[in-house]
Scaffold this active site. Structure first.
Site, PDB file in Angstrom:
ATOM      1  N   ASN A   1      -4.101   3.293  11.787  1.00 25.55           N
ATOM      2  CA  ASN A   1      -3.770   3.210  10.363  1.00 25.55           C
ATOM      3  C   ASN A   1      -2.261   3.052  10.209  1.00 25.55           C
ATOM      4  O   ASN A   1      -1.495   3.890  10.703  1.00 25.55           O
ATOM      5  CB  ASN A   1      -4.212   4.472   9.626  1.00 25.55           C
ATOM      6  CG  ASN A   1      -3.905   4.427   8.144  1.00 25.55           C
ATOM      7  OD1 ASN A   1      -4.531   3.697   7.401  1.00 25.55           O
ATOM      8  ND2 ASN A   1      -2.918   5.207   7.714  1.00 25.55           N
ATOM      9  N   GLU A   2      -1.842   1.954   9.559  1.00 28.86           N
ATOM     10  CA  GLU A   2      -0.421   1.750   9.249  1.00 28.86           C
ATOM     11  C   GLU A   2       0.473   2.043  10.448  1.00 28.86           C
ATOM     12  O   GLU A   2       1.343   2.922  10.404  1.00 28.86           O
ATOM     13  CB  GLU A   2      -0.011   2.614   8.050  1.00 28.86           C
ATOM     14  CG  GLU A   2      -0.714   2.238   6.761  1.00 28.86           C
ATOM     15  CD  GLU A   2      -0.243   3.034   5.565  1.00 28.86           C
ATOM     16  OE1 GLU A   2      -0.383   2.549   4.427  1.00 28.86           O
ATOM     17  OE2 GLU A   2       0.264   4.172   5.753  1.00 28.86           O
TER      18      GLU A   2
ATOM     19  N   GLU B   1      -5.733  -1.112   1.052  1.00 33.12           N
ATOM     20  CA  GLU B   1      -5.385   0.049   0.240  1.00 33.12           C
ATOM     21  C   GLU B   1      -4.569  -0.380  -0.969  1.00 33.12           C
ATOM     22  O   GLU B   1      -3.701  -1.253  -0.881  1.00 33.12           O
ATOM     23  CB  GLU B   1      -4.547   1.061   1.038  1.00 33.12           C
ATOM     24  CG  GLU B   1      -5.263   1.793   2.140  1.00 33.12           C
ATOM     25  CD  GLU B   1      -4.344   2.838   2.781  1.00 33.12           C
ATOM     26  OE1 GLU B   1      -3.365   3.264   2.124  1.00 33.12           O
ATOM     27  OE2 GLU B   1      -4.600   3.225   3.931  1.00 33.12           O
TER      28      GLU B   1
ATOM     29  N   TRP C   1       4.462   9.632  -3.548  1.00 28.97           N
ATOM     30  CA  TRP C   1       5.610   9.634  -2.650  1.00 28.97           C
ATOM     31  C   TRP C   1       6.881   9.051  -3.269  1.00 28.97           C
ATOM     32  O   TRP C   1       7.903   8.982  -2.598  1.00 28.97           O
ATOM     33  CB  TRP C   1       5.274   8.889  -1.354  1.00 28.97           C
ATOM     34  CG  TRP C   1       4.431   7.664  -1.525  1.00 28.97           C
ATOM     35  CD1 TRP C   1       3.077   7.571  -1.394  1.00 28.97           C
ATOM     36  CD2 TRP C   1       4.878   6.348  -1.872  1.00 28.97           C
ATOM     37  NE1 TRP C   1       2.644   6.282  -1.623  1.00 28.97           N
ATOM     38  CE2 TRP C   1       3.728   5.512  -1.919  1.00 28.97           C
ATOM     39  CE3 TRP C   1       6.129   5.788  -2.136  1.00 28.97           C
ATOM     40  CZ2 TRP C   1       3.794   4.154  -2.220  1.00 28.97           C
ATOM     41  CZ3 TRP C   1       6.200   4.442  -2.434  1.00 28.97           C
ATOM     42  CH2 TRP C   1       5.047   3.636  -2.476  1.00 28.97           C
TER      43      TRP C   1
ATOM     44  N   GLU D   1      -1.499  14.737   0.008  1.00 29.85           N
ATOM     45  CA  GLU D   1      -1.702  13.641  -0.933  1.00 29.85           C
ATOM     46  C   GLU D   1      -2.675  14.008  -2.059  1.00 29.85           C
ATOM     47  O   GLU D   1      -3.356  13.141  -2.601  1.00 29.85           O
ATOM     48  CB  GLU D   1      -2.182  12.399  -0.171  1.00 29.85           C
ATOM     49  CG  GLU D   1      -1.093  11.851   0.753  1.00 29.85           C
ATOM     50  CD  GLU D   1      -1.481  10.564   1.451  1.00 29.85           C
ATOM     51  OE1 GLU D   1      -0.645   9.639   1.471  1.00 29.85           O
ATOM     52  OE2 GLU D   1      -2.601  10.480   1.990  1.00 29.85           O
ATOM     53  N   LYS D   2      -2.685  15.271  -2.445  1.00 32.71           N
ATOM     54  CA  LYS D   2      -3.584  15.677  -3.531  1.00 32.71           C
ATOM     55  C   LYS D   2      -3.137  15.156  -4.893  1.00 32.71           C
ATOM     56  O   LYS D   2      -3.918  15.154  -5.840  1.00 32.71           O
ATOM     57  CB  LYS D   2      -3.718  17.203  -3.567  1.00 32.71           C
ATOM     58  CG  LYS D   2      -2.430  17.976  -3.747  1.00 32.71           C
ATOM     59  CD  LYS D   2      -2.704  19.477  -3.710  1.00 32.71           C
ATOM     60  CE  LYS D   2      -1.421  20.287  -3.692  1.00 32.71           C
ATOM     61  NZ  LYS D   2      -0.718  20.166  -2.397  1.00 32.71           N
TER      62      LYS D   2
ATOM     63  N   HIS E   1      -1.937  12.018  -5.056  1.00 34.30           N
ATOM     64  CA  HIS E   1      -2.175  10.578  -4.954  1.00 34.30           C
ATOM     65  C   HIS E   1      -3.549  10.301  -5.554  1.00 34.30           C
ATOM     66  O   HIS E   1      -4.528  10.953  -5.235  1.00 34.30           O
ATOM     67  CB  HIS E   1      -2.142  10.154  -3.482  1.00 34.30           C
ATOM     68  CG  HIS E   1      -2.164   8.668  -3.263  1.00 34.30           C
ATOM     69  ND1 HIS E   1      -3.246   7.880  -3.602  1.00 34.30           N
ATOM     70  CD2 HIS E   1      -1.251   7.827  -2.720  1.00 34.30           C
ATOM     71  CE1 HIS E   1      -2.998   6.621  -3.279  1.00 34.30           C
ATOM     72  NE2 HIS E   1      -1.797   6.563  -2.753  1.00 34.30           N
TER      73      HIS E   1
END
Length: 655
Positions: A152-153, A305, A313, A353-354, A356
């Site tokens: 991933n990334e 994504e 972020w 990332e809650k 996001h």
């Protein structure tokens, strides 16, 4: 070789990362119900699941994933199955600290986040291969599987000792001898000559400026090591399921990977895209990344994504206004996406990332975000069979190269105000605002199919690339180049004269006397426009066809823009309206026309196959002419000669 259409099967894939291990299993049936209501036909599983799949070394816990794969298949939802190797379990770093990367100061990057792996660690690669092998052996034949998603990334940089040893091996392969390395790196400067391979290190912290050629090669090495990691896992899953396409997700216009080279190793090119909703040029940034990704794929591509609402972020994380998520998603489809996916399905309640967003936000199924997702899913299903697999090439190529970018951001350059990615964006913006669709191309690619080739800035050019540009112009093509192009060779060695002599002759430059960078906010007057960021003291050759001079100051009367035949050189960055006028004028002379003429500001027109996408990036309705009679596939209504688009409105017209 498998392709994206093996997974799409005449549809647009719609869905996103699904991380059900964060939730009680009782939630899963509710998720499936909401997915089906929203038209979701694809989910990505397992991206960050290594610790759950392998809770201790060698253990395997696949029961939960078995149930999920079966559940997705029963619901008619395809699975993009990820290898979880971007987030190793804590036990790996604890038991094998050599798997952890080190930064340029020697600090260890520990577990507790993600991407905490050394790309050069043999131990990391062993365990990554083992979990990949286990996943592939178990699920290669599962009927829900439509695609593999590797890692991933990819973005990890490592300066540690194992990476240092790998860097030396990479350099020996590239240069063969220390003498060749010393020559390529220019180590005679500051007495840096190496007498032993053991003395060669990654680009670690130094007292003062680092050797830029060393830094350039370390960037190349890092991209190659990450690609080795990808290829190792790709080859494992491909051995078990040669008919299933494989991808990994790029970050948008990210400096760390040579994405041209990476794209050649993928069955499907995919990207993550997160424009800022408050950025007035967010849509243009999206279009740039979409054009670049389509060009890397040479056809349809996958939006792996995006955010359904705010990210987490930025300093201030703004939600997307009503309609913007739909607009930007359909923009991606217009520019070649056959998959529109998100991070993530359900917004997390815990973890980093809650805040996001997810397709299902904290407000649940009654929330605006999910309701907009449902509308978009229905519309993508409506147009999918008319769109999927369609491709259309452009008459204009914008040249971009990661090696030139890497060299162009070195320390000690003439101006840190010059950001190659920002210059690229400015030139792409000029064409985007004029509704001139562009492809991107590597500077060594065959360019004969393009009417116009644009080079915003390529500080470093190989001899092969230069000969390619010369051949393109000799063959009748029109070339426009920005400043700081062709300055250095592939070793970052400045070419005699400050620009390659072949290019100076091509553009009609007798002498490039000096670079005159401008301060932030400073401008320079030219005949008919203002230049920003940069200027140059150029003496034109006698046979130039046309010049636009600087006015006033040290450069008064000297050429800001030169043309010799079909080759143009622009020695400053014109303000946006002026750059747009310049490039669209040159494009028109080369036979390139906008998709539609006389569109209102903020309206984007893109053709994909026979379809015409019209997108209103403004917050107010607009009406304008569209000659002929078309069917709007989104509304199933007829449009004749004129159309009105509401706030963030979209039409997909078929003749």
């Amino acid at each position: 070789m498998p392709r994206l259409d093996d997974a799409t099967r005449g549809r647009i894939l719609f869905g996103g990362d699904y991380n059900p291990e964060q939730w009680p299993e009782e939630t899963w049936p509710q998720d499936v119900r909401l997915m089906k209501d929203a038209g979701v036909n694809s989910v990505t599983l397992g991206v960050f699941s290594w610790a759950k799949l392998e809770p201790e070394p060698g253990a395997r816990e696949f029961g939960w994933l078995d149930r999920l794969m079966d559940l997705m298949h029963e619901a008619g939802i395809g699975v993009v199955l990820a290898t979880p190797t971007s987030s190793p379990p804590p036990w790996l770093g604890r038991l094998y600290p050599q798997t952890l990367p080190r930064d340029a100061d020697g600090h260890v990057e520990r577990w507790g986040g993600r991407q905490h792996f050394s790309h050069s660690s043999a131990t990391y690669r062993h365990y990554a291969a083992a979990i990949t092998e286990a996943l592939a052996a178990r699920y290669a034949g599962h009927p829900a599987l439509t695609m593999w998603h590797i890692n991933n990334e990819y973005c990890t940089v490592d300066h540690g000792d194992e990476a240092a040893a790998a860097f030396r091996r990479w350099l020996r392969t590239r240069y063969g001898t220390l003498d060749a390395l010393n020559t390529a790196w220019g180590t005679a400067f500051w007495g840096q000559a190496y007498d032993s391979w053991d003395g060669v290190l990654p680009a670690r912290r130094t007292h003062y400026l680092k050797n830029p050629a060393q830094v350039l090669d370390f960037r190349r090495f890092t991209s190659d090591m990450l690609l080795e990691c990808y290829a190792a896992e790709r080859d494992i899953v491909a051995r078990h399921s040669p008919h299933i396409p494989v991808t990994t997700n790029f970050m948008p216009l990210w400096i760390g990977q040579d994405a041209w080279r990476w794209a050649e190793e993928e069955d499907v090119v995919s990207v993550d895209l997160y424009p800022d909703p408050r950025d007035p040029l967010g849509a243009q940034h999206g279009a740039l990344v979409q054009d670049l990704t389509r060009s890397q794929a040479r056809g349809p591509w996958m939006l792996m994504e995006q955010a359904a609402g705010p990210v987490n972020w930025r300093g201030v994380n703004h939600p997307k206004p009503r309609g913007l998520n739909r607009l930007w998603s359909l923009q991606a489809v217009a520019r070649g996406a056959d998959a529109v996916c998100y991070f993530q399905w359900r917004q997390s309640r815990q973890g980093a990332e809650k805040f996001h967003s997810g397709m299902v936000g904290h407000a649940g199924e009654q929330g605006r975000t999910y309701q907009e997702i449902k509308r978009l899913g229905a519309e993508l299903a409506r147009i999918g069979d008319a769109v999927a697999g369609r491709h259309r090439t452009s008459d204009v190529a914008v040249l971009h190269d990661w090696h030139a970018w890497w060299a162009g951001v070195q320390e000690g350059r003439p101006s840190t105000e010059v950001d190659p990615a920002a210059v690229l964006g400015a030139w792409h913006r000029a064409l985007w605002e004029a509704n001139v669709t562009t492809d991107f191309a590597h500077p060594e690619r065959d360019l004969t199919g393009f009417r116009l080739v644009v080079v915003p800035q390529l500080y470093l050019l190989t001899d092969a690339a230069i000969e390619n540009l010369l051949g393109y112009v000799r063959g009748g093509g029109t070339l426009v180049s920005g400043f700081l192009t062709g300055v250095a060779d592939e070793d970052d060695r400045v070419r005699p004269g400050g620009m390659d002599a072949r290019l100076r002759e091509l553009f009609g430059i007798r002498t490039l006397h000096e670079w005159w960078p401008l301060d932030a906010g400073e401008s320079v007057e030219c005949d008919g426009f203002r230049g920003t960021l940069w200027s140059e003291e150029i003496e034109a050759a006698d046979d130039v066809t046309e010049t636009v001079p600087y006015k006033g100051g040290e450069l008064d009367g000297l050429p800001a823009v030169l043309r010799r035949g079909r080759a143009w050189y622009v020695s400053t960055l014109p303000e946006p309206a002026a750059l747009r006028a310049l490039l669209t004028g040159i494009a028109a002379d080369a036979g390139v026309r906008p998709v539609l003429d006389a569109l209102p500001a903020g309206v984007e027109a893109v053709r994909r196959g026979e379809l015409l996408f019209l997108l209103n990036h403004g917050r107010e309705p607009v009406a304008f002419a569209v000659p002929g009679t078309h069917e709007d596939l989104l509304t199933r209504t007829s449009v004749t000669d004129r159309i009105t688009l509401g706030r963030y409105g979209v039409a997909v017209l078929r003749p």
